[in-house]
Design a protein around this motif. Structure first.
Motif, PDB file in Angstrom:
ATOM      1  N   ALA A 143       0.624  -1.223   0.071  1.00  0.00           N
ATOM      2  CA  ALA A 143       0.229  -0.119  -0.026  1.00  0.00           C
ATOM      3  C   ALA A 143       0.718   1.320   0.177  1.00  0.00           C
ATOM      4  CB  ALA A 143      -0.882  -0.206   1.154  1.00  0.00           C
ATOM      5  N   MET A 144       2.072   1.311   0.334  1.00  0.00           N
ATOM      6  CA  MET A 144       2.956   2.448   0.757  1.00  0.00           C
ATOM      7  C   MET A 144       3.731   2.638  -0.524  1.00  0.00           C
ATOM      8  SD  MET A 144       1.869   3.699   3.448  1.00  0.00           S
ATOM      9  CE  MET A 144       2.692   4.801   3.493  1.00  0.00           C
ATOM     10  N   ARG A 145       3.565   1.721  -1.496  1.00  0.00           N
ATOM     11  CA  ARG A 145       4.320   2.006  -2.950  1.00  0.00           C
ATOM     12  C   ARG A 145       3.541   3.309  -3.558  1.00  0.00           C
ATOM     13  NH1 ARG A 145       3.983  -3.121  -6.520  1.00  0.00           N
ATOM     14  NH2 ARG A 145       4.888  -1.520  -7.903  1.00  0.00           N
ATOM     15  N   PRO A 146       4.425   4.243  -4.093  1.00  0.00           N
ATOM     16  CA  PRO A 146       3.904   5.389  -4.680  1.00  0.00           C
ATOM     17  C   PRO A 146       3.225   4.876  -5.951  1.00  0.00           C
ATOM     18  CG  PRO A 146       6.236   5.108  -5.089  1.00  0.00           C
ATOM     19  CD  PRO A 146       6.012   4.031  -4.013  1.00  0.00           C
ATOM     20  N   ALA A 147       2.397   5.811  -6.589  1.00  0.00           N
ATOM     21  CA  ALA A 147       1.454   5.580  -7.758  1.00  0.00           C
ATOM     22  C   ALA A 147       2.444   5.445  -8.720  1.00  0.00           C
ATOM     23  CB  ALA A 147       0.664   6.836  -8.147  1.00  0.00           C
ATOM     24  N   ASP A 148       2.127   4.528  -9.708  1.00  0.00           N
ATOM     25  CA  ASP A 148       2.929   4.367 -10.910  1.00  0.00           C
ATOM     26  C   ASP A 148       2.262   4.535 -12.398  1.00  0.00           C
ATOM     27  OD1 ASP A 148       1.676   2.068 -11.316  1.00  0.00           O
ATOM     28  OD2 ASP A 148       3.140   1.076  -9.966  1.00  0.00           O
ATOM     29  N   ALA A 149       2.668   4.149 -13.559  1.00  0.00           N
ATOM     30  CA  ALA A 149       1.791   4.185 -14.677  1.00  0.00           C
ATOM     31  C   ALA A 149       0.740   3.495 -14.782  1.00  0.00           C
ATOM     32  CB  ALA A 149       2.916   3.879 -15.740  1.00  0.00           C
ATOM     33  N   HIS A 150       0.695   2.221 -14.115  1.00  0.00           N
ATOM     34  CA  HIS A 150      -0.380   1.303 -14.057  1.00  0.00           C
ATOM     35  C   HIS A 150      -1.473   1.339 -12.874  1.00  0.00           C
ATOM     36  CE1 HIS A 150       1.458  -0.846 -17.311  1.00  0.00           C
ATOM     37  NE2 HIS A 150       2.656  -0.937 -16.630  1.00  0.00           N
ATOM     38  N   HIS A 151      -0.737   2.166 -12.031  1.00  0.00           N
ATOM     39  CA  HIS A 151      -1.798   2.469 -10.792  1.00  0.00           C
ATOM     40  C   HIS A 151      -1.683   4.054 -10.167  1.00  0.00           C
ATOM     41  CE1 HIS A 151      -0.162  -1.827 -10.439  1.00  0.00           C
ATOM     42  NE2 HIS A 151      -1.315  -2.057  -9.877  1.00  0.00           N
ATOM     43  N   ARG A 152      -2.425   4.839 -11.483  1.00  0.00           N
ATOM     44  CA  ARG A 152      -2.525   6.183 -10.971  1.00  0.00           C
ATOM     45  C   ARG A 152      -3.169   6.692  -9.795  1.00  0.00           C
ATOM     46  NH1 ARG A 152       0.707   8.165 -15.107  1.00  0.00           N
ATOM     47  NH2 ARG A 152       0.245   7.525 -17.173  1.00  0.00           N
ATOM     48  N   PHE A 153      -3.787   5.724  -9.269  1.00  0.00           N
ATOM     49  CA  PHE A 153      -4.288   6.303  -7.656  1.00  0.00           C
ATOM     50  C   PHE A 153      -3.450   5.568  -6.694  1.00  0.00           C
ATOM     51  CE2 PHE A 153      -7.906   7.251 -10.526  1.00  0.00           C
ATOM     52  CZ  PHE A 153      -8.276   8.177 -10.405  1.00  0.00           C
ATOM     53  N   GLY A 154      -2.500   4.979  -6.729  1.00  0.00           N
ATOM     54  CA  GLY A 154      -1.624   4.473  -5.737  1.00  0.00           C
ATOM     55  C   GLY A 154      -2.045   3.120  -5.348  1.00  0.00           C
ATOM     56  N   HIS A 155      -1.502   2.289  -4.383  1.00  0.00           N
ATOM     57  CA  HIS A 155      -1.829   1.169  -4.167  1.00  0.00           C
ATOM     58  C   HIS A 155      -2.570   0.928  -2.731  1.00  0.00           C
ATOM     59  CE1 HIS A 155       1.703   1.115  -6.912  1.00  0.00           C
ATOM     60  NE2 HIS A 155       1.069   0.009  -7.154  1.00  0.00           N
ATOM     61  N   GLY A 156      -3.167   1.966  -2.200  1.00  0.00           N
ATOM     62  CA  GLY A 156      -3.523   2.038  -0.887  1.00  0.00           C
ATOM     63  C   GLY A 156      -4.786   0.911  -0.577  1.00  0.00           C
TER      64      GLY A 156
END
Length: 308
Positions: free
Chosen positions: A73-86
């Protein structure tokens, strides 16, 4: 105004550090208690200690899942998960709830068997000593979790804490069961208390599942927080009104979307400045927030959903 894609604010490093530490601490405590309760269960034959062991096994599994989920969940947003991994956190919490429910049901089956075929409890002092140690260790862990939750508002850590708060009552119940069974001759106390423990676990699992589903289904923030958002927005000079407020939380980030009503004659640069002021104030109140505003001229009719 809308941020460019891929620039969701990264998780707070201090929050990430606190979450990692508390999940490692809870996993360590759970594993130590599993080892001690396993030995005590074998020595005493107590089904209530067995119930506490089952709970600690579920705690260790849940704490491991929480550790993995928090890191994800604490990973920053990336190109495939624009809203983060929360949403990894509520997913983990939901998994915990299902695991605890299954363990509690199996425990009920064993307790009913012991009611039909009672077995004496032996080595009472050993079982009591283990339970006292478990209470002390759990109290220290819960106090640590309280501090972390106050700082991070973590749903997964909150679900983990619920397990251990329940453990305090469970361990006290086990001590009572041993005293009644071995020293007062009430052999039925052991399985009856085990059933009560199982029901408590199921109740706690429901609370965890409900909170997790709220996050996964993008439930709105509490109305008190939505009212606070409205007050912040409407207090900004130049804002004539607002509507279509939408909010949700992923446990790591808060998402706020709204329509601002401004003077139709206001220059674009002025309208842009007002929107930036609104977003700045909202992020000051919700540091982890992704704020999106849409500008509408005051008095222009548009489609607005019937909900607030």
């Amino acid at each position: 105004m809308i941020r460019p894609l891929g620039v969701l604010a990264p998780p707070d490093p201090e929050v990430a550090r606190l979450k990692r530490r508390v999940t490692l601490a809870s996993l360590a405590v759970a594993l130590i208690l599993v080892a001690l309760k396993l030995a005590a269960s074998i020595m005493t034959g107590s089904v209530s200690i067995l119930s506490s062991l089952v709970d600690s096994v579920s705690d260790s599994g849940a704490s491991l899942v929480t550790l993995i989920a928090v890191r994800q969940a604490m990973r920053p947003a990336d190109a495939h998960h624009r809203f983060g991994h929360g949403k990894a956190e509520p997913l983990a919490a939901l998994g915990q709830a299902l695991f605890v429910t299954g363990s509690a049901l199996l425990l009920c089956v064993e307790a009913v068997r012991r009611l039909i075929e009672p077995e004496p409890v032996g080595e009472g002092p050993v079982g009591i000593a283990v339970m006292v140690f478990a209470i002390v260790a759990t109290l220290l862990l819960v106090r640590y979790q309280d501090r972390v939750i106050a700082r991070t508002q973590s749903l997964a850590v909150g679900a983990d804490r619920l397990h251990y708060v329940g453990d305090l009552l469970i361990n006290l119940g086990v001590i009572l069961s041993i005293l009644l069974s071995q020293y007062a001759g009430v052999t039925e106390a052991d399985p009856v208390i085990a059933v009560l423990i199982a029901l408590h676990l199921i109740r706690g699992a429901w609370k965890i599942a409900r909170g997790a589903l709220d996050a996964l289904m993008d439930r709105e923030l509490p109305e008190a927080e939505r009212d606070e958002i409205r007050k912040i927005v409407l207090a900004v000079p130049g804002v004539r009104g607002m509507h279509d407020l939408r909010t949700r939380s992923s446990s790591v980030h808060t998402f706020i979307q709204l329509h601002l009503e401004l003077d139709p004659a206001a220059p674009l640069a002025d309208a842009h400045g007002i929107a930036d002021r609104v977003e700045t104030l909202l992020r000051a109140r919700y540091p982890d927030a992704e704020v999106i505003t849409h500008l509408d001229p005051k008095g222009v009719t548009e489609f607005v959903p019937t909900f607030r």
